[in-house]
Structure formats: C-alpha cells, structure tokens
Motif scaffolding. Structure first.
Motif, short mmCIF file in Angstrom:
data_model
loop_
_atom_site.label_atom_id
_atom_site.label_comp_id
_atom_site.label_asym_id
_atom_site.label_seq_id
_atom_site.Cartn_x
_atom_site.Cartn_y
_atom_site.Cartn_z
N LEU A 255 0.83 -1.21 0.00
CA LEU A 255 0.00 0.00 0.00
C LEU A 255 0.87 1.26 0.00
O LEU A 255 0.58 2.24 -0.70
N ILE A 256 1.95 1.24 0.80
CA ILE A 256 2.83 2.42 0.86
C ILE A 256 3.51 2.63 -0.51
O ILE A 256 3.57 3.76 -1.01
N GLU A 258 2.43 1.84 -3.37
CA GLU A 258 1.38 2.34 -4.27
C GLU A 258 1.19 3.85 -4.04
O GLU A 258 1.16 4.64 -4.97
N GLU A 259 1.05 4.22 -2.76
CA GLU A 259 0.83 5.62 -2.39
C GLU A 259 2.02 6.50 -2.83
O GLU A 259 1.84 7.65 -3.20
N ASN A 261 3.77 6.03 -5.43
CA ASN A 261 3.89 5.94 -6.89
C ASN A 261 5.18 5.26 -7.35
O ASN A 261 5.79 5.69 -8.33
N LYS A 267 7.33 -2.16 -6.58
CA LYS A 267 6.21 -2.56 -5.71
C LYS A 267 6.27 -4.06 -5.45
O LYS A 267 6.16 -4.52 -4.32
N ALA A 398 3.36 9.02 3.64
CA ALA A 398 2.54 8.19 2.74
C ALA A 398 1.69 7.20 3.54
O ALA A 398 0.50 7.01 3.26
N ASN A 401 -1.19 8.89 5.35
CA ASN A 401 -2.24 9.20 4.36
C ASN A 401 -3.14 7.98 4.14
O ASN A 401 -4.36 8.09 4.12
N ILE A 402 -2.51 6.83 4.00
CA ILE A 402 -3.28 5.59 3.75
C ILE A 402 -4.17 5.29 4.96
O ILE A 402 -5.36 5.00 4.83
N LYS A 405 -7.10 7.59 5.16
CA LYS A 405 -8.09 7.32 4.11
C LYS A 405 -8.99 6.15 4.52
O LYS A 405 -10.11 6.03 4.06
#
Ligand SMILES: [Fe+2]
Length: 407
Positions: A255-256, A258-259, A261, A267, A398, A401-402, A405
């Motif tokens: 997930l991190i 991904e966040e 980018n 990944k 990051a 943020n996840i 959310k």
C-alpha cells in the motif's frame, strides 16, 4: 472488471470468434481425420500448462500451431487450436470468460501469423528451405508478439499493472521458451514435407520432454517462493503474538509503495521482501525469541543478527537477489543508529525504509506479552515522533495518508 477490460474482451471475442467460425466453415471434410489426430496429440500439452510466473501460463501449442499453419494452412490450424483450447479449458474448469478469450486470442494470433507467412512466402513452390526461411522466422515472430500482447493487455487491465512492466518482467523466460520451440516446429514441417507425413509424429516425444523440463523449471521457482513464505510463517507462528505478521507487513508495504507511486517492479520487489523479512529469526532459539523479560547484551546481538541471516539465506536465490538487500537493511535507521550496518538515510533502499515503517506499525498495533496493542492514533503519533530520525519522513507521510483514508 473495469469498463476498459470489458470493452477489450468484447472486441477480442467478436473478432476472434468470427475468425474461428469462418475457419470451421471452410473445413474440408476429407481432412477431418487429420484435425481429430492433432486435437488428440495437442490436448495433453494444453491441459498441463507451464506457469512462467504468477500471471503467465504457456503451453507448447506454439510449435504445433505453427507447423499445422505451414503444412495445412491457417484455417486448419485455427480449427485445431479452437478445439484443443476448448477441451483443455473445459476439463480445467476455467469458466466461459477464459475459455472464449483463449479461443479468440489463438484465432486472432494464427490468422495474423498466417497472413504474414503468406506475405513473405515464395508462392510458386511448397515450403522449401532456405527460400522460405524468412517467411518462417517472420511468422514465428508475429505469433509470439501477438499472442503475448493479447494476453498481456487483459492481465494489465485486470490487475492494474502496465503492459510494459508485465512484458519486461518475464521477457527472458518468454523469449527462451519460444526460441526453444522454433527449431522443433521447423523440424516437424521438414519431416512432413520431405519424408512420410507421419514421420512428423517423431517430434512428439522430444516435445513432451521439453514440456516437462519447462514445467519443472517453472514450478521450481514458484515452489521455492512458497517454501520460503511457509518458513517465514513458521517463524511468525512460533510466537502467538506475531502470527500473520509478515503477511500484514507485506500488505502495508504494498500500500505504501502504491501511495508513493513506485514502479510496478519496485512494488512487487518490496512486497516479496516484506513477506519474508523476518526469515532470519529462524536461527534464534525460543528462549530468546519468546523471552518476555529484558534481553542480555549477548541475546540482543543474536536477535539483531536476523537481517544478516536472512540475507545469507536469500542472496544466492535469483528471485530474491535484489530483495535480500532490502531485507538485510530493514532495521537500519535514517540517523545511522540502526543495525546491522549503521547505514545512513541515502544509503538505505526505499524498500527497506518502507518495510521498517510497516514492520514498526504492525508491531505497535499488535498485543505483546509485556504490553497491550496501541491504538491506531497512538501508533501514528509514534511514527510521527520518530520521523526523520528512525523513519523516512516521506514513507511515514505516505503511510499516515493511507491510514487516514481508511477511516
Ligand atoms: Fe525484523
């Protein structure tokens, strides 16, 4: 499934099935026995595909398809391919979506391969070497490119990864696989044209041997990964407080990434490393690993050796070559006070920084014998307090943020 994936499937179904039905309608009854014979020969290869990676399956159909196309023409090759694929997918219970896609994509691939072959072929003579070598090579190339692209696009559309990444990741294996089949296919055509047609059946045993070798090689890679992940799970299970820890760390790390980018390749690398990051604890005895009291200096040294131990186990394996460095460094800190090497910020791989945050968060939010699990808010506050010293600020940001959310 996204609308893009549905639209793609619709177009492939429409074009592919039209070609397949047209090929079937053109079938000469006198050649029915040949079609049945090749369906019987090719089906066992199709039933047991070779798993090149988590996303790619290959079969030796390529060699058979190409030979049939050159000997009997596109329509017979397409008809055989359609029957073989349908039987194999029905027996493998793959469901209608996959079955129709496979039939369609083989029909399109073979139609385009046949078109290119006829374009380069010397029309005045039947297949003859070396005159038709160029036509054969071009046909082989088109088959590989179209077949791989048609599959790569649907995998990319349904798994949220780029076509380029999927092709790059498995390019070496795919090229090796097809290259080994081109001479086999050519040999089948030569035997058919220059000797008795049935002599081409002599190729079937070596083809079966190639099939088995590839299957063994491919499954060895997958089994190695599974074995190491099971060992990592055993390490987690030795302590009831850490059960499933590695799985959660791998999920958080993904997930991190991904966040932040990161590229698809990074990944996957970081998730793979996260899944076995504590494998080195396998050499630590229960009396130390499960000790609820304070560790002695010597015991602490043993615990802190686990990243290096994992590095030594994983480094020789091709699949973990890059990931082993991430695992070795997952207890390093940005301020240089981590272990085992005391690396500083810029010398630490982003994957190791990500796993460090995911690892710490999961440890903080799980019960321990000496304390209750922290709440999410307490763990976030702890990550923020150590951002810039223990943890990388970008990774902490990051991850928070996840987590926010998810509320
Ligand atoms: Fe660790």
């Amino acid at each position: 499934m996204t609308w893009k994936a549905k639209l793609y499937l619709f177009v492939i179904y429409l074009v592919g099935l039209s070609i397949a039905f047209y090929a079937f309608s053109k079938l000469d009854k006198n050649i029915l026995l040949i079609v049945i014979l090749w369906v019987i020969i090719a089906t066992p290869f199709e039933i047991k595909p070779i798993q090149v990676s988590t996303d790619w399956h290959y079969t030796l159909s390529f060699a058979i398809h190409l030979s049939l196309l050159i000997i009997y023409g596109s329509w017979i090759a397409i008809t055989v391919a359609a029957f073989v694929t349908s039987i194999a997918d029905l027996l493998g219970k793959k469901g209608p979506v996959k079955l129709i896609f496979n039939v369609s994509q083989f029909s399109i691939t073979l139609y385009l391969t046949g078109t290119v072959y006829n374009l380069f072929k010397n029309r005045d003579i039947p297949f003859l070497l070396p005159d038709d070598l160029l036509a054969f090579i071009c046909a082989s190339l088109i088959y590989v490119v179209i077949n791989t692209l048609l599959v790569a696009v649907i995998v990319a559309l349904t798994s949220n990864r780029s076509v380029f990444y999927l092709l790059k990741r498995d390019a070496r294996m795919v090229v090796m696989f097809f290259l080994s089949l081109v001479p086999i296919s050519m040999l089948m055509v030569i035997l058919y044209k220059e000797h008795h047609p049935l002599t081409m059946l002599l190729i079937i045993p070596p083809l079966a041997f190639t099939h088995t070798s590839f299957r063994n090689y491919a499954s060895l890679k997958i089994e190695t990964r599974k074995t190491l992940e099971i060992l990592a799970d055993f390490v987690d299970c030795r302590d009831r407080y850490t059960a499933e820890h590695s799985k959660r760390v791998a999920q958080y790390a993904n997930l991190i990434s991904e966040e932040m980018n990161l590229s698809d390749s990074d990944k996957e690398l970081i998730e793979l490393a996260g899944r076995v990051h504590d494998l080195g604890k396998i050499t630590i005895s229960d009396s130390i690993l499960l000790k609820s009291g304070k560790l002695t200096g010597e015991e602490k040294k043993i615990v802190q050796s686990h990243p290096e131990v994992a590095y030594k186990i994983l480094r020789p394996l091709q699949m973990y070559k890059r990931g082993s460095i991430i695992i070795r460094d997952h207890h390093e800190r940005c301020d240089g006070k981590g272990y085992p090497r005391g690396l500083k910020d810029k010398s630490i791989h982003i994957g190791a920084k990500i796993i460090a945050v995911a690892d710490a968060y999961d440890a903080m939010t799980s019960d321990r014998p000496y304390r209750k699990a922290m709440t999410k808010e307490e763990a976030i506050a702890e990550l923020e307090a150590n951002s810039g010293t223990q943890f990388d600020p970008g990774v902490v940001k990051a991850f928070i943020n996840i987590l926010k959310k998810r509320d």
